[in-house]
Write an enzyme that holds these catalytic residues in place. Structure first.
Site, PDB file in Angstrom:
ATOM      1  CE  LYS A  11      -3.967  -2.259   2.251  1.00  0.00           C
ATOM      2  NZ  LYS A  11      -5.003  -2.118   3.323  1.00  0.00           N
ATOM      3  CE1 TYR A  51      -9.356  -2.850   0.316  1.00  0.00           C
ATOM      4  CE2 TYR A  51      -8.478  -1.115  -1.086  1.00  0.00           C
ATOM      5  CZ  TYR A  51      -8.278  -2.175  -0.220  1.00  0.00           C
ATOM      6  OH  TYR A  51      -6.992  -2.560   0.108  1.00  0.00           O
ATOM      7  CG  HIS A 117      -5.402  -6.327  -0.394  1.00  0.00           C
ATOM      8  ND1 HIS A 117      -6.621  -6.220   0.241  1.00  0.00           N
ATOM      9  CD2 HIS A 117      -5.555  -7.304  -1.336  1.00  0.00           C
ATOM     10  CE1 HIS A 117      -7.468  -7.086  -0.303  1.00  0.00           C
ATOM     11  NE2 HIS A 117      -6.854  -7.760  -1.262  1.00  0.00           N
TER      12      HIS A 117
HETATM   13  P1  ADP Z   1      -7.998  -6.711   5.668  1.00  0.00           P
HETATM   14  O1  ADP Z   1      -7.198  -5.782   4.781  1.00  0.00           O
HETATM   15  O2  ADP Z   1      -7.186  -7.210   6.818  1.00  0.00           O
HETATM   16  O3  ADP Z   1      -8.661  -7.815   4.894  1.00  0.00           O
HETATM   17  P2  ADP Z   1     -10.627  -5.453   5.809  1.00  0.00           P
HETATM   18  O4  ADP Z   1     -10.950  -6.209   4.567  1.00  0.00           O
HETATM   19  O5  ADP Z   1     -11.550  -5.575   6.968  1.00  0.00           O
HETATM   20  O6  ADP Z   1      -9.145  -5.824   6.334  1.00  0.00           O
HETATM   21  O7  ADP Z   1     -10.510  -3.908   5.478  1.00  0.00           O
HETATM   22  C1  ADP Z   1      -9.916  -3.471   4.279  1.00  0.00           C
HETATM   23  C2  ADP Z   1      -8.995  -2.326   4.584  1.00  0.00           C
HETATM   24  O8  ADP Z   1      -9.769  -1.224   5.061  1.00  0.00           O
HETATM   25  C3  ADP Z   1      -7.964  -2.577   5.696  1.00  0.00           C
HETATM   26  O9  ADP Z   1      -6.821  -3.267   5.265  1.00  0.00           O
HETATM   27  C4  ADP Z   1      -7.639  -1.156   6.126  1.00  0.00           C
HETATM   28  O10 ADP Z   1      -6.750  -0.514   5.205  1.00  0.00           O
HETATM   29  C5  ADP Z   1      -9.015  -0.490   6.025  1.00  0.00           C
HETATM   30  N1  ADP Z   1      -9.730  -0.527   7.311  1.00  0.00           N
HETATM   31  C6  ADP Z   1     -10.313  -1.611   7.882  1.00  0.00           C
HETATM   32  N2  ADP Z   1     -10.888  -1.300   9.065  1.00  0.00           N
HETATM   33  C7  ADP Z   1     -10.650   0.030   9.250  1.00  0.00           C
HETATM   34  C8  ADP Z   1     -10.991   0.968  10.269  1.00  0.00           C
HETATM   35  N3  ADP Z   1     -11.680   0.594  11.362  1.00  0.00           N
HETATM   36  N4  ADP Z   1     -10.584   2.251  10.121  1.00  0.00           N
HETATM   37  C9  ADP Z   1      -9.905   2.654   9.022  1.00  0.00           C
HETATM   38  N5  ADP Z   1      -9.554   1.818   8.007  1.00  0.00           N
HETATM   39  C10 ADP Z   1      -9.921   0.527   8.116  1.00  0.00           C
HETATM   40 MG    MG Z   2     -10.141  -7.741   3.438  1.00  0.00          MG
END
Ligand code: ADP
Ligand code: MG
Length: 140
Positions: A11, A51, A117
């Protein structure tokens, strides 16, 4: 492709902090083969599309702004059990909760700016690989 794949992005925070090399070394040492890779920057629209599943979450706008704020490295990685093993390598979403020695423990600064990611399922890994790469850019 032999074995499973996962899609990663280094990232913008980790690129800015000059951690591309460190993270790629961890990926190689953990036994992943790089089958596709590019240094690129997502537009706001493309970051929003990637996303889309998080569209209703309160952090969506912040996430899209962050992910389009600077260059990233996108890569397709291949290994047996790639999705799960890569998520083990990167650690919890929140670096404060990430295990010692994981990518996010070492290089993430916050739950939003968390260095890397990793796909969350085999199905999404394929969708995400095809989002970033044409078939001719993947070399299994
Ligand atoms: P991961 O990347 O571990 O799979 P998620 O899919 O839940 O996590 O979330 C996607 C991305 O969104 C995260 O990697 C992070 O960059 C961001 N994110 C997740 N939760 C939060 C939060 N509570 N506040 C700010 N950004 C967040
Ligand atoms: Mg995720």
């Amino acid at each position: 492709m032999a074995g499973n794949i996962t899609l990663t992005m280094i990232k913008p925070d980790a690129v800015k902090a000059n951690n591309i090399g460190n993270i790629l070394q961890m990926i190689n040492k953990a036994g992943f083969k790089i089958v596709a890779m590019k240094y690129t920057q997502l537009s706001k629209a493309k970051a929003g599309e990637f996303y889309e599943v998080h569209k209703e979450r309160p952090f969506y706008g912040e996430l899209v702004d962050f992910m389009s704020s600077g260059p990233i490295v996108a890569a397709v990685l291949q290994k047996e059990n790639a999705v799960e093993d890569f998520r083990t390598l990167i650690g919890a979403t929140n670096p404060a909760e990430a295990a010692e020695g994981t990518v996010r423990k070492l290089y993430a600064t916050s739950i939003g700016e968390n260095a890397v990611h990793g796909s969350d399922s085999d199905e999404n890994a394929l969708i995400e690989a095809n989002f970033h790469f044409a078939a001719t850019e993947m070399h299994a």
